[in-house]
Structure formats: structure tokens, C-alpha cells
Scaffold this active site. Structure first.
Site, short mmCIF file in Angstrom:
data_model
loop_
_atom_site.label_atom_id
_atom_site.label_comp_id
_atom_site.label_asym_id
_atom_site.label_seq_id
_atom_site.Cartn_x
_atom_site.Cartn_y
_atom_site.Cartn_z
NE ARG A 57 -3.93 -1.90 2.17
CZ ARG A 57 -5.03 -1.91 2.86
NH1 ARG A 57 -5.26 -0.94 3.71
NH2 ARG A 57 -5.89 -2.87 2.72
CG MET A 58 1.26 5.72 -1.97
SD MET A 58 0.48 6.74 -3.21
CE MET A 58 1.86 7.04 -4.24
CG HIS A 59 3.78 3.59 3.33
ND1 HIS A 59 3.97 2.54 2.45
CD2 HIS A 59 4.96 3.78 3.95
CE1 HIS A 59 5.21 2.12 2.54
NE2 HIS A 59 5.84 2.85 3.44
CG LEU A 60 3.25 11.32 3.09
CD1 LEU A 60 4.10 11.60 1.86
CD2 LEU A 60 2.15 12.37 3.21
#
Length: 117
Positions: free
Chosen positions: A29-32
Site C-alpha cells: 500500500r502506498m504510504h507517506l
């Protein structure tokens, strides 16, 4: 996501933060990432982790936005480039100290940086 990061950093004006992404994500999952530049965390234990935030392997959020707006896509690092950054020798992100290894205590580089000034 950037709004949440902005709110978080505003709540803690006593700290300097970097906000961005790893060039090669470690999760599906994309995560910042929003991380204070004192890097005072027991989770930051290895050279790999350190370099993932203190080399061009870490891409600031604003750079990602710029690339997407200007080019419609991201410039990707090759696996070789990514590994080069992650395997870079340890060095303080605020001074020229180059320790041989990570200390087990949080804030080790911060202390080294302050001592070098």
C-alpha cells in the site's frame, strides 16, 4: 495525505520534519512518511533504515508532486541505484560525522551532530 502530514507537522513546530516516499516502497500500500529530522526513534536501528531517509532514496512529497504535474509520471530509480543509496556509508545528515555503525540509543546521530558543532 499531504493535508494530514501538514496538520501533524504544524502541531509540532518545535521539530523539523521531512515528508515523502521511499523510491522503492517496502509495503504494497502506498504510504507517506512524516518523520522528524532528529530521527529519535528506537525503530531506526539499521544503516538501511537510516539511509532510506537520509539519501536520495527518500523522495520529498513536493518532488513527487512536481514530477507528476510536469511529466504525468515519476522518474524511477533502478534497483542498482536504490541499492547504492541504501548501502551508502553511514553519515550524519546535519554534519560530517561518519560513525562505523548505528548506536542502539535513539538520537545517536543528533548527539554526534550537536557535539561536532
Amino acid at each position: 495525505m499531504d493535508k494530514v502530514a501538514e496538520e501533524l507537522t504544524k502541531k509540532h513546530p518545535e521539530h523539523e520534519f521531512i515528508v515523502g516516499y521511499h523510491a522503492m516502497p517496502s509495503m504494497q500500500r502506498m504510504h507517506l512518511h512524516v518523520i522528524s529530522t532528529d530521527f529519535n526513534s528506537q525503530c531506526l536501528k539499521t544503516k538501511y533504515h537510516w539511509n532510506s531517509f537520509t539519501t536520495p532514496f527518500f523522495i520529498p512529497f513536493k518532488e513527487i508532486l512536481k514530477q507528476l504535474r510536469e511529466n504525468g509520471e515519476l522518474q524511477k530509480l533502478s534497483r542498482e541505484e536504490a541499492q547504492k543509496y541504501l548501502n551508502t556509508e553511514l553519515k550524519c545528515h546535519k554534519c560530517k560525522v561518519k560513525p562505523k555503525n548505528m548506536e542502539s540509543k535513539p538520537g545517536a546521530f543528533r548527539r554526534l551532530s550537536l557535539e561536532a558543532v
